[in-house]
Motif scaffolding. Structure first.
Motif, PDB file in Angstrom:
ATOM      1  N   TYR A 266      -3.103  44.634  55.978  1.00  9.65           N
ATOM      2  CA  TYR A 266      -2.573  43.076  55.860  1.00  9.65           C
ATOM      3  C   TYR A 266      -1.365  42.602  55.189  1.00  9.65           C
ATOM      4  O   TYR A 266      -1.059  43.065  54.101  1.00  9.65           O
ATOM      5  N   TYR A 267      -0.943  41.921  55.504  1.00  9.34           N
ATOM      6  CA  TYR A 267      -0.117  41.004  54.978  1.00  9.34           C
ATOM      7  C   TYR A 267       0.015  39.401  54.598  1.00  9.34           C
ATOM      8  O   TYR A 267      -0.881  39.121  55.727  1.00  9.34           O
ATOM      9  N   ILE A 268      -0.266  39.060  54.338  1.00  8.77           N
ATOM     10  CA  ILE A 268      -0.390  37.430  54.193  1.00  8.77           C
ATOM     11  C   ILE A 268       0.676  36.933  53.405  1.00  8.77           C
ATOM     12  O   ILE A 268       1.467  37.075  52.658  1.00  8.77           O
ATOM     13  N   VAL A 269       1.339  35.478  54.178  1.00 13.03           N
ATOM     14  CA  VAL A 269       2.517  35.007  53.877  1.00 13.03           C
ATOM     15  C   VAL A 269       2.293  33.523  54.097  1.00 13.03           C
ATOM     16  O   VAL A 269       0.946  32.330  54.424  1.00 13.03           O
ATOM     17  N   THR A 270       3.126  32.575  53.463  1.00 14.30           N
ATOM     18  CA  THR A 270       3.100  31.425  52.879  1.00 14.30           C
ATOM     19  C   THR A 270       4.646  30.598  53.191  1.00 14.30           C
ATOM     20  O   THR A 270       5.190  31.446  52.586  1.00 14.30           O
ATOM     21  N   THR A 271       4.805  29.561  53.585  1.00 14.60           N
ATOM     22  CA  THR A 271       6.508  29.181  53.862  1.00 14.60           C
ATOM     23  C   THR A 271       6.231  27.792  53.144  1.00 14.60           C
ATOM     24  O   THR A 271       5.615  26.705  52.897  1.00 14.60           O
ATOM     25  N   SER A 272       7.564  27.545  52.770  1.00 16.87           N
ATOM     26  CA  SER A 272       8.302  26.479  52.184  1.00 16.87           C
ATOM     27  C   SER A 272       9.355  26.004  52.569  1.00 16.87           C
ATOM     28  O   SER A 272      10.028  26.651  52.452  1.00 16.87           O
ATOM     29  N   ALA A 273       9.921  24.761  52.561  1.00 20.71           N
ATOM     30  CA  ALA A 273      10.935  24.159  53.519  1.00 20.71           C
ATOM     31  C   ALA A 273      11.728  23.939  51.605  1.00 20.71           C
ATOM     32  O   ALA A 273      13.089  23.813  51.893  1.00 20.71           O
ATOM     33  N   GLU A 274      11.700  23.833  50.515  1.00 18.68           N
ATOM     34  CA  GLU A 274      12.340  24.282  49.974  1.00 18.68           C
ATOM     35  C   GLU A 274      11.448  25.029  48.250  1.00 18.68           C
ATOM     36  O   GLU A 274      10.549  25.652  48.180  1.00 18.68           O
ATOM     37  N   LYS A 275      13.120  25.313  47.746  1.00 15.76           N
ATOM     38  CA  LYS A 275      13.238  26.471  47.286  1.00 15.76           C
ATOM     39  C   LYS A 275      12.295  26.083  45.801  1.00 15.76           C
ATOM     40  O   LYS A 275      12.223  24.874  45.182  1.00 15.76           O
ATOM     41  N   SER A 276      11.637  26.961  45.148  1.00 13.72           N
ATOM     42  CA  SER A 276      10.353  26.233  44.109  1.00 13.72           C
ATOM     43  C   SER A 276       9.822  27.684  43.042  1.00 13.72           C
ATOM     44  O   SER A 276       9.817  28.300  43.756  1.00 13.72           O
ATOM     45  N   GLU A 277      10.482  27.109  42.044  1.00 16.45           N
ATOM     46  CA  GLU A 277      10.102  27.830  40.173  1.00 16.45           C
ATOM     47  C   GLU A 277       8.166  28.800  40.508  1.00 16.45           C
ATOM     48  O   GLU A 277       8.096  29.425  39.639  1.00 16.45           O
ATOM     49  N   THR A 278       7.464  27.608  40.653  1.00 11.29           N
ATOM     50  CA  THR A 278       6.289  27.482  40.985  1.00 11.29           C
ATOM     51  C   THR A 278       5.542  28.659  41.674  1.00 11.29           C
ATOM     52  O   THR A 278       5.768  28.983  43.239  1.00 11.29           O
ATOM     53  N   LYS A 279       5.029  29.785  41.402  1.00  5.41           N
ATOM     54  CA  LYS A 279       4.260  30.738  42.679  1.00  5.41           C
ATOM     55  C   LYS A 279       3.047  30.168  43.218  1.00  5.41           C
ATOM     56  O   LYS A 279       1.960  30.040  42.126  1.00  5.41           O
ATOM     57  N   THR A 280       3.197  30.465  44.000  1.00  4.92           N
ATOM     58  CA  THR A 280       1.811  29.911  44.818  1.00  4.92           C
ATOM     59  C   THR A 280       0.931  32.009  44.808  1.00  4.92           C
ATOM     60  O   THR A 280       1.405  32.366  45.018  1.00  4.92           O
ATOM     61  N   PHE A 281      -0.199  31.720  44.449  1.00 11.14           N
ATOM     62  CA  PHE A 281      -0.764  32.640  44.175  1.00 11.14           C
ATOM     63  C   PHE A 281      -1.789  32.682  45.944  1.00 11.14           C
ATOM     64  O   PHE A 281      -2.480  32.407  46.395  1.00 11.14           O
ATOM     65  N   LEU A 282      -1.799  33.501  46.273  1.00  9.85           N
ATOM     66  CA  LEU A 282      -1.611  34.746  47.735  1.00  9.85           C
ATOM     67  C   LEU A 282      -2.452  35.447  47.554  1.00  9.85           C
ATOM     68  O   LEU A 282      -3.952  35.022  48.157  1.00  9.85           O
TER      69      LEU A 282
ATOM     70  N   ALA B  20      18.481  23.765  55.990  1.00  8.36           N
ATOM     71  CA  ALA B  20      18.567  24.162  54.620  1.00  8.36           C
ATOM     72  C   ALA B  20      18.554  25.277  53.895  1.00  8.36           C
ATOM     73  O   ALA B  20      18.066  25.246  52.570  1.00  8.36           O
ATOM     74  N   GLY B  21      17.238  25.461  54.565  1.00 10.16           N
ATOM     75  CA  GLY B  21      16.675  27.418  54.295  1.00 10.16           C
ATOM     76  C   GLY B  21      15.602  27.044  54.294  1.00 10.16           C
ATOM     77  O   GLY B  21      14.592  26.089  54.280  1.00 10.16           O
ATOM     78  N   ILE B  22      14.478  28.758  53.798  1.00 12.38           N
ATOM     79  CA  ILE B  22      13.334  27.830  53.542  1.00 12.38           C
ATOM     80  C   ILE B  22      13.141  29.085  52.852  1.00 12.38           C
ATOM     81  O   ILE B  22      13.714  30.133  51.987  1.00 12.38           O
ATOM     82  N   MET B  23      11.321  29.320  52.040  1.00 10.85           N
ATOM     83  CA  MET B  23      11.096  30.175  50.784  1.00 10.85           C
ATOM     84  C   MET B  23       9.702  30.655  51.358  1.00 10.85           C
ATOM     85  O   MET B  23       9.390  30.331  52.257  1.00 10.85           O
ATOM     86  N   ILE B  24       9.691  32.472  51.506  1.00  5.68           N
ATOM     87  CA  ILE B  24       8.963  32.965  51.700  1.00  5.68           C
ATOM     88  C   ILE B  24       8.230  33.506  50.785  1.00  5.68           C
ATOM     89  O   ILE B  24       8.930  34.247  50.027  1.00  5.68           O
TER      90      ILE B  24
END
Length: 389
Positions: free
Chosen positions: A67-83, A176-180
């Motif tokens: 499996y792989y799990i993904v989430t995306t964001s339209a902005e760069k962030s230094e805060t890590k999302t816990f998958l 503007a790019g994305i963060m994955i």
């Protein structure tokens, strides 16, 4: 008939294989910890920015799905999302594989951008990185592991489970790019040896070994079954396979011999304190019989019975002597008393031995003393009892 001794304390040393209970167990194996990738938008990508990236996925041995799990964001962030893919899979996984893991139960944090994810081999990953598809080139993907217009979610792959693959991500054209953020984990299935339980085929092998050994020593079928079952029960309840296989051969032999004595105890006939002395007189009597001295045989045999009245074979000897003397009444008395004692013997093999030997000696005596009367009635009585065994 000489002293009849039926040895119970025989030693049986089974040669058993190391076949053991095995079971298939599934577990979660981390493949790639949580990663963050930034992809440039269309404007920046046109001037040399990075709008694509791929990652090498080395699948562990015995992978059955991953499996792989993904989430995306339209902005760069230094805060890590816990998958938390590994903890979620571990919680949901049935180690036995009976319950199917539902992908819908694996929760991905909500995404706010759109990406494309592609599963490829190395050659196609290189073509993907070089954007060969933008100039008319063709790139092949593993369909089950590929997603477009992907914001968040979990992808399950069951048809590409051996070796190495490459997981590529692409910004489909955001300004503007994305963060994955993504994480990869596999489910592997391993064969685990259970050294705490005896496999059924080994129990059967033990039983057959014990049974055949006992039958080879002329134990009757039911007696052999009884002792063999007891041996298997005691052996497998007191030692696990791991404990047994760790023992030296001498320790194994002693252990099995001890269990055999315990299982055979109920078949051991009680002996009087005068048994040995009585047996000596009985043997002297039989020697006298073989030498043709019937009176001397009677004398020694009666002396034996005065010391131990339970000796059935001595009574059959006396019965035979009195048949030869044509004293049918006394002969029948001793033969019937002997038969009563024989019926009480615990071992079927012992009962059979006494009966067949008594019949044989009557037949032998008829050849030597053809005028004997009354032997047929006694023989019929013994043969009838023999049929019951």
């Amino acid at each position: 008939m000489k002293t009849a001794i039926f040895f119970i304390s025989i030693f049986i040393f089974p040669l058993i294989s190391h076949s053991q209970i095995t079971q298939k167990v599934r577990k979660v194996v981390p493949v790639m910890s949580q990663q963050i990738v930034y992809l440039d938008g269309s404007a920046k990508a046109a001037s040399g920015g990075k709008s694509r990236a791929y990652y090498k996925i080395d699948l562990p041995k015995n992978t059955i799905e991953w499996y792989y799990i993904v989430t995306t964001s339209a902005e760069k962030s230094e805060t890590k999302t816990f998958l938390d893919l590994v903890p979620q899979l571990t919680r949901l996984l049935d180690p036995t594989g009976v319950t199917v893991l539902a992908v819908a139960d694996i929760m991905a944090p909500p995404g706010s951008a759109t990406c494309a994810a592609y599963l490829m081999d190395k050659a196609n990953a290189d073509a993907f990185s070089e954007k060969a598809d933008n100039s008319g080139g063709k790139i092949s993907y593993v369909t089950s592991g590929t997603r477009e217009n992907f914001r968040e979610g979990t992808v399950q792959i069951r048809d590409a489970i051996y070796g190495t693959y490459y997981l590529g991500f692409k910004d489909p054209g955001s300004p503007a790019g994305i963060m994955i953020e993504f994480e990869v984990a596999a489910i592997v299935e391993e064969v685990v040896v259970n050294n705490k339980e005896w496999a059924n085929d080994i129990r059967e092998q033990l039983y057959d070994n014990f049974y055949q050994n006992l039958r080879g020593k002329k134990f009757e079928e039911e007696d052999a079954k009884d002792i063999a079952n007891c041996l298997v029960s005691q052996m497998t309840s007191e030692k696990t396979p791991g404990e047994y296989y760790a023992m030296s051969q001498n320790e194994k032999d002693s252990f099995i011999a001890e269990k055999h004595i315990a299982c055979s105890a109920k078949f051991v006939e009680p002996q009087s304190p005068e048994y040995e002395k009585a047996s000596n007189f009985a043997n002297l009597g039989w020697k006298a019989y073989e030498n043709g001295n019937i009176e001397r045989c009677i004398e020694f045999s009666k002396e034996a019975l005065s010391l131990d009245s339970s000796l059935a074979f001595v009574k059959t000897n006396l019965g035979l002597c009195y048949l030869i003397k044509n004293d049918q009444v006394t002969a029948t008395k001793y033969y019937t008393e002997a038969l009563s004692d024989i019926k009480k013997l615990k071992l079927r093999s012992a009962r059979k031995e006494y009966l067949t030997t008594a019949i044989k000696y009557m037949d032998d005596a008829l050849k030597k003393y053809p005028d004997i009367k009354g032997s047929e009635e006694v023989k019929a009585l013994y043969q009838e009892e023999l049929k019951k065994i």
